[in-house]
Design an enzyme around this catalytic site. Structure first.
Site, mmCIF file in Angstrom:
data_model
loop_
_atom_site.group_PDB
_atom_site.id
_atom_site.type_symbol
_atom_site.label_atom_id
_atom_site.label_comp_id
_atom_site.label_asym_id
_atom_site.label_seq_id
_atom_site.Cartn_x
_atom_site.Cartn_y
_atom_site.Cartn_z
ATOM 1 N N GLY A 114 0.989 -1.321 0.067
ATOM 2 C CA GLY A 114 0.164 0.067 0.002
ATOM 3 C C GLY A 114 0.876 1.246 -0.007
ATOM 4 N N SER A 143 2.311 -5.648 -3.302
ATOM 5 C CA SER A 143 0.919 -5.963 -2.972
ATOM 6 C C SER A 143 0.686 -7.478 -3.324
ATOM 7 C CB SER A 143 -0.014 -5.110 -3.532
ATOM 8 O OG SER A 143 -0.356 -5.354 -5.001
ATOM 9 N N CYS A 144 -0.612 -7.845 -2.726
ATOM 10 C CA CYS A 144 -0.699 -9.336 -3.198
ATOM 11 C C CYS A 144 -1.021 -9.477 -4.639
ATOM 12 C CB CYS A 144 -2.330 -9.547 -2.475
ATOM 13 S SG CYS A 144 -3.718 -8.531 -2.989
ATOM 14 N N ASN A 145 -1.618 -8.525 -5.347
ATOM 15 C CA ASN A 145 -1.706 -9.095 -6.921
ATOM 16 C C ASN A 145 -0.304 -8.821 -7.552
ATOM 17 O OD1 ASN A 145 -4.531 -9.559 -7.641
ATOM 18 N ND2 ASN A 145 -5.036 -7.260 -6.905
ATOM 19 N N ARG A 172 -11.443 -8.801 -5.761
ATOM 20 C CA ARG A 172 -12.540 -9.024 -4.821
ATOM 21 C C ARG A 172 -12.702 -7.583 -4.310
ATOM 22 N NH1 ARG A 172 -9.632 -6.252 -2.050
ATOM 23 N NH2 ARG A 172 -8.594 -6.586 -0.406
ATOM 24 N N HIS A 198 -0.622 -1.914 -11.220
ATOM 25 C CA HIS A 198 -0.019 -3.180 -10.911
ATOM 26 C C HIS A 198 0.958 -3.634 -12.034
ATOM 27 C CE1 HIS A 198 -4.466 -3.474 -9.812
ATOM 28 N NE2 HIS A 198 -3.807 -4.213 -8.624
ATOM 29 N N GLY A 199 0.813 -3.079 -13.420
ATOM 30 C CA GLY A 199 1.872 -3.350 -14.270
ATOM 31 C C GLY A 199 3.032 -2.729 -13.921
ATOM 32 N N HIS A 224 -8.641 -13.058 -5.422
ATOM 33 C CA HIS A 224 -8.851 -12.365 -7.005
ATOM 34 C C HIS A 224 -8.676 -13.201 -7.852
ATOM 35 C CE1 HIS A 224 -7.758 -8.477 -4.614
ATOM 36 N NE2 HIS A 224 -6.639 -8.956 -4.258
ATOM 37 N N GLN A 305 -6.012 -12.773 -1.438
ATOM 38 C CA GLN A 305 -5.253 -11.259 -1.106
ATOM 39 C C GLN A 305 -4.900 -11.282 0.251
ATOM 40 O OE1 GLN A 305 -8.495 -12.086 -1.375
ATOM 41 N NE2 GLN A 305 -9.470 -11.571 0.384
#
Lengths: 363, 363
Positions: A114, A143-145, A172, A198-199, A224, A305
């Site tokens: 974050g 992060s998770c993703n 989610r 994210h990319g 997700h 996640q």
């Protein structure tokens, strides 16, 4: 083995409580304690596990802790003082404030996804760039993703070379206990502008990868799911792709005969396996979805996640503290301690008597 | 202690798999095995736990079991033959068909709340009518909602005498892995006609209670919640009501300072406690909701639809097999084995090596 490295958890939400439990399972680490603003059921359970609980504002919190019968070990600064390294799992944006404290106290710290990359200058994924974190004072675990994407991208890139990656992330809306988040009845392009963060976030770890991501939020709480397309150098067969994925314990190929048809089934698998909190820390890749056609590779992967960044935090501690120079050895140690890639049922053990807290609860 | 009573599980869905795990935890019971139609992730995990898996139709299933590498122990009839008692956890309505088989084979059997009361003539709740099941051949354990209502109604009725009970049940739409059920975006009076079947169902266990129930389904998967109103004899104080509830281990009063605000938090509590599958088998009563005014008592209780009937099934086995005549002793034994009313964290134990199955899974 030298002395155990002392780890403090500043923040005890979704990520913080899981990192605390994971640290407690490492035989080269010791958990100094956790910091909370006030006593609640999470503090009650943490105390039952024998964790020392420090208060962010002890003057304000003392009477509440006393009323709840939960011992307060001191202030969060007391906790940080005792630690060799802090894992900051405060809500997004608070980490930047906290960093000033760690800086002043001369303590290395890990931040979560974050926070901004620029805050630390180093972003981390164990498989993809473990070495970069070695000896660093401040590192951000993505992060998770992004963690899940880094694992997958790295596996495919090292096997075949990625020319281009296109990913649509169906996210989610909130966590299972997060009743204030939404959407509860809509599909939200989030953000509407493209690409999603994210990319670029993958590129903080793997700068040479050409990747574009688009993200949408939907009304579900479990995991997700990523729809992934890679263009690669050469024309690998499906079997070659499967073999490239099987090399990595944190990438799990879900066999078709398991009859796992959704994130609901995957999380149910975590529950029936008896995994702690039912967590599935692996990238969960539907094997039947894996396709190879010319220079294209396509697949669906589901990402838990709440938990997939936990092993990454543990490896990040080892890298920063110079406890292990070989990423594979650290990852192997982490994975074994947390049951990652191990699909044997966990033992059902009776309630722990380890806790020092005995709060009177109505029976 | 005499020989262990041999229990077979016919059906391995939400209830069946939990009863199997609970039977395996009783030191006066032995699990003969479970019956499944085909191998899937549930069979994989069950095999990993060392459970014998029988096939409903072994001729049809044999090649599938072989391909999955999961040993098939025989037909479900072979399983029933070896058992002293069968717990039938087949989908609603199938139990009636299965009863003919148990009848023919001379095996006592427990059915679940999806079957009709008339099928067995005896419906069961441990606190409310344990004695009625002693020595019976066929007994029905009432459904999740009715079980929770029976526990609560019995506690209040024995303490104060119930003149009238009015309950509105807000029900979850489906279980977490149940992707075919709904509603996903509506509130469904279910049934529209009043009362719902739950009130009459309570009366199959406690015939003298005057109770009316109304039920609605909403888009959530975690738990049901009941809004309860009792008119009682006399005018008990709130403290007297709390004390009447505290007598029963399967009624849990959630302390206000736990900051548990929804079914999301309650199920999160189950996860952080490390309870198997995160289950909360107690009626979860929000202590702050408990009100007493004149002859009225009101409260909210949340009910974990997947698990609250599990201890009732275990006690029902003991009653029917004459293993224990004293309901309190049976309930106490069950509760201790399953951690009911115990809010200490369960131990995190490594994956079990007990299983005899070693299926090659991609790492």
């Amino acid at each position: 083995m030298a002395d155990k490295v002392k780890v403090a958890l500043n923040g005890y939400g979704t990520i913080g409580k899981r990192v605390a439990d994971a640290v407690a399972l490492q035989d080269d680490m010791a958990l100094v304690g956790i910091a909370k603003t006030k006593p609640d059921y999470e503090a009650f359970v943490a105390a039952g596990k024998g964790y020392d609980i420090y208060a962010v504002d002890p003057v304000k919190a003392e009477s509440k802790f006393k009323a709840a019968g939960i011992p307060m070990a001191g202030s969060s600064k007391d906790m940080i003082k005792k630690a060799d390294i802090v894992v900051d799992a405060a809500p997004s944006g608070i980490g930047a404030e906290n960093k000033k404290i760690y800086d002043k106290m001369g303590k290395p710290a890990i931040f979560q996804g974050g926070e901004k990359h620029e805050m630390t200058g180093t972003s981390f994924n164990a498989a993809a760039n473990y070495d970069e974190a070695i000896g660093k004072d401040f590192v951000r675990v993505v992060s998770c993703n992004t963690s899940a994407l880094c694992r997958l991208v790295y596996a495919i890139d090292t096997a075949f070379g990625i020319k281009n990656a296109l990913v649509t992330l169906v996210r989610r809306g909130g966590d299972p206990d997060d009743i204030k988040r939404g959407p509860i009845n809509a599909i939200v392009p989030d953000p509407i502008t493209l690409p999603s963060h994210h990319g670029p976030d993958v590129q903080t770890v793997l700068p040479h990868i050409r990747i574009s991501t688009a993200a949408l939020k939907v009304p579900t709480t479990l995991m997700h799911t990523h729809s992934v397309h890679f263009s690669v150098d050469g024309t690998p067969t499906r079997d070659q792709v499967l073999n490239a994925l099987k090399k990595w314990r944190r990438l799990w190929l879900i066999p078709g005969w398991f009859n796992i048809k959704s994130t609901g089934d995957i999380m149910e698998m975590g529950r029936v396996l008896g995994r702690p909190k039912g967590d599935m820390m692996e990238n969960c890749i539907y094997e039947d979805s894996v396709s190879a056609d010319g220079d294209s590779i396509e697949l669906f992967q589901a990402v838990h996640q709440e938990s997939d960044v936990i092993p990454e935090n543990i490896d990040c501690i080892r890298a920063m503290m110079g406890m292990e120079k070989d990423k594979k050895k650290s990852m192997d140690r982490t994975d074994r301690s947390l049951g990652i890639g191990d699909f044997k049922p966990w033992k059902v053990a009776p309630p722990s008597k380890a806790g020092k807290v005995s709060v009177e609860l109505p029976m």
